[in-house]
Design a protein around this motif. Structure first.
Motif, PDB file in Angstrom:
ATOM      1  N   GLU A 185       0.833  -1.209   0.000  1.00 50.13           N
ATOM      2  CA  GLU A 185       0.000   0.000   0.000  1.00 50.13           C
ATOM      3  C   GLU A 185       0.867   1.259   0.000  1.00 50.13           C
ATOM      4  O   GLU A 185       1.751   1.428   0.837  1.00 50.13           O
ATOM      5  CB  GLU A 185      -0.920  -0.021   1.226  1.00 50.13           C
ATOM      6  CG  GLU A 185      -2.180   0.815   1.041  1.00 50.13           C
ATOM      7  CD  GLU A 185      -2.087   2.124   1.776  1.00 50.13           C
ATOM      8  OE1 GLU A 185      -2.624   3.131   1.277  1.00 50.13           O
ATOM      9  OE2 GLU A 185      -1.483   2.135   2.845  1.00 50.13           O
TER      10      GLU A 185
ATOM     11  N   TRP B 253       0.008   4.522   0.300  1.00 50.38           N
ATOM     12  CA  TRP B 253      -0.418   5.757   0.926  1.00 50.38           C
ATOM     13  C   TRP B 253      -0.107   5.853   2.422  1.00 50.38           C
ATOM     14  O   TRP B 253      -0.820   6.519   3.155  1.00 50.38           O
ATOM     15  CB  TRP B 253      -1.909   5.968   0.705  1.00 50.38           C
ATOM     16  CG  TRP B 253      -2.258   6.079  -0.742  1.00 50.38           C
ATOM     17  CD1 TRP B 253      -2.975   5.193  -1.491  1.00 50.38           C
ATOM     18  CD2 TRP B 253      -1.905   7.141  -1.625  1.00 50.38           C
ATOM     19  NE1 TRP B 253      -3.086   5.638  -2.785  1.00 50.38           N
ATOM     20  CE2 TRP B 253      -2.442   6.831  -2.896  1.00 50.38           C
ATOM     21  CE3 TRP B 253      -1.177   8.334  -1.471  1.00 50.38           C
ATOM     22  CZ2 TRP B 253      -2.279   7.662  -4.003  1.00 50.38           C
ATOM     23  CZ3 TRP B 253      -1.015   9.151  -2.573  1.00 50.38           C
ATOM     24  CH2 TRP B 253      -1.563   8.818  -3.818  1.00 50.38           C
TER      25      TRP B 253
ATOM     26  N   ASP C  10      -5.159   2.732  -7.552  1.00 52.66           N
ATOM     27  CA  ASP C  10      -5.748   4.072  -7.560  1.00 52.66           C
ATOM     28  C   ASP C  10      -5.196   4.841  -8.759  1.00 52.66           C
ATOM     29  O   ASP C  10      -4.006   5.206  -8.767  1.00 52.66           O
ATOM     30  CB  ASP C  10      -5.399   4.825  -6.277  1.00 52.66           C
ATOM     31  CG  ASP C  10      -5.986   4.169  -5.043  1.00 52.66           C
ATOM     32  OD1 ASP C  10      -7.021   3.479  -5.172  1.00 52.66           O
ATOM     33  OD2 ASP C  10      -5.410   4.343  -3.951  1.00 52.66           O
TER      34      ASP C  10
ATOM     35  N   GLY D  89      -3.322   0.951  -3.753  1.00 50.42           N
ATOM     36  CA  GLY D  89      -4.121   1.479  -2.670  1.00 50.42           C
ATOM     37  C   GLY D  89      -4.451   0.473  -1.594  1.00 50.42           C
ATOM     38  O   GLY D  89      -5.061   0.817  -0.580  1.00 50.42           O
TER      39      GLY D  89
ATOM     40  N   ARG E  89      -0.777  16.008  -0.203  1.00 51.10           N
ATOM     41  CA  ARG E  89      -1.630  14.849  -0.422  1.00 51.10           C
ATOM     42  C   ARG E  89      -3.057  15.169  -0.029  1.00 51.10           C
ATOM     43  O   ARG E  89      -3.313  15.748   1.024  1.00 51.10           O
ATOM     44  CB  ARG E  89      -1.137  13.658   0.407  1.00 51.10           C
ATOM     45  CG  ARG E  89      -0.128  12.804  -0.307  1.00 51.10           C
ATOM     46  CD  ARG E  89       0.386  11.685   0.555  1.00 51.10           C
ATOM     47  NE  ARG E  89      -0.663  10.907   1.217  1.00 51.10           N
ATOM     48  CZ  ARG E  89      -0.430   9.824   1.945  1.00 51.10           C
ATOM     49  NH1 ARG E  89       0.811   9.395   2.090  1.00 51.10           N
ATOM     50  NH2 ARG E  89      -1.414   9.179   2.519  1.00 51.10           N
TER      51      ARG E  89
ATOM     52  N   ASP F 251      -6.636  13.034   0.003  1.00 49.75           N
ATOM     53  CA  ASP F 251      -7.507  11.891  -0.221  1.00 49.75           C
ATOM     54  C   ASP F 251      -6.934  10.931  -1.262  1.00 49.75           C
ATOM     55  O   ASP F 251      -7.557  10.655  -2.282  1.00 49.75           O
ATOM     56  CB  ASP F 251      -8.900  12.368  -0.639  1.00 49.75           C
ATOM     57  CG  ASP F 251      -9.926  11.236  -0.595  1.00 49.75           C
ATOM     58  OD1 ASP F 251      -9.702  10.267   0.151  1.00 49.75           O
ATOM     59  OD2 ASP F 251     -10.928  11.327  -1.317  1.00 49.75           O
ATOM     60  N   ARG F 252      -5.717  10.467  -1.018  1.00 47.88           N
ATOM     61  CA  ARG F 252      -5.044   9.459  -1.843  1.00 47.88           C
ATOM     62  C   ARG F 252      -4.728   9.962  -3.252  1.00 47.88           C
ATOM     63  O   ARG F 252      -4.659   9.178  -4.214  1.00 47.88           O
ATOM     64  CB  ARG F 252      -5.893   8.185  -1.905  1.00 47.88           C
ATOM     65  CG  ARG F 252      -6.128   7.570  -0.533  1.00 47.88           C
ATOM     66  CD  ARG F 252      -7.285   6.595  -0.556  1.00 47.88           C
ATOM     67  NE  ARG F 252      -6.908   5.318  -1.172  1.00 47.88           N
ATOM     68  CZ  ARG F 252      -6.393   4.284  -0.518  1.00 47.88           C
ATOM     69  NH1 ARG F 252      -6.175   4.370   0.792  1.00 47.88           N
ATOM     70  NH2 ARG F 252      -6.111   3.170  -1.133  1.00 47.88           N
TER      71      ARG F 252
END
Length: 222
Positions: free
Chosen positions: A24, A26, A68, A169, A204, A206-207
């Motif tokens: 992941e 993020w 994402d 994501g 950044r 929201d991703r």
């Protein structure tokens, strides 16, 4: 594409075939938080229609759980970080920008090929070639920073030019993604011409990475 780019692409492709699941992307790196921005030099791709068309096509094919997609206005080639905006003195920032403009005026515009897909544990990217032109630009910017600061942030080596089109994501199995990548691996790369490199304040949201342009340095223009 030189042997360096070709060898890197093959090694990373082979490693991806052995990767059981995504990592992941993020997580919060040291110093980062939602209300903080970071000065960095990125090559961005506003108005690059051929690239946008390729990315749109690839993202449709790679619309899979765990990936994402990067918005078209968020496409970037990471170059050289400078520091968090609350830690860089404005006088230093102005001097660094001036030095970068002076040095980059001696460089010609750059023609880059983007593609084919170049995956890793944290996302799907496009190979960038040739590396030497991007490395020269990055070293020129580092020289500009080094003319103002005694220490240039980030390591000079270990740099690998790439443009990410989808970030990982979630920690999902890679097998479905690997199967889909085989289908798009032979799409024709696109060529773009780079005439400038912006200094941005990156954040950044929201991703997704977003930024404000602080200054623009043009290549070959005093």
């Amino acid at each position: 594409m030189t042997s360096r780019e070709r060898d890197s692409l093959q090694q990373r492709w082979d490693a991806y075939q052995r990767l059981p699941e995504l990592v992941e992307h993020w997580y919060w790196r040291p110093g980062w938080r939602p209300d903080r921005s970071f000065y960095t030099w990125h090559v961005t791709f506003e108005g690059q229609t051929a690239l946008h068309d390729l990315v749109t096509s690839l993202q449709k094919e790679l619309a899979l759980p765990g990936l994402d997609p990067v918005p078209l206005d968020g496409l970037h080639l990471t170059m050289q970080g400078l520091g968090f905006t609350d830690e860089v003195h404005q006088q230093d920032l102005v001097r660094i920008i001036d030095e970068a403009r002076n040095r980059c005026a001696a460089l010609a515009s750059i023609e880059l090929t983007l593609g084919p897909v170049d995956p890793d544990a944290e996302g799907i990217g496009l190979l960038v070639a040739p590396w030497n032109a991007v490395e020269e630009l990055r070293l020129t910017i580092r020289d500009a920073v080094g003319s103002v600061w005694t220490t240039v942030p980030e390591a000079a080596d270990g740099f690998r030019p790439h443009v990410t089109i989808a970030y990982s994501g979630d920690s999902v199995p890679t097998q479905p993604i690997r199967a889909r990548l085989v289908e798009v691996r032979d799409l024709t790369p696109v060529t773009v011409r780079i005439t400038e490199v912006p200094l941005i304040a990156l954040r950044r949201e929201d991703r997704v990475y977003r930024w404000d342009t602080v200054a623009t340095v043009r290549l070959g223009q005093p």
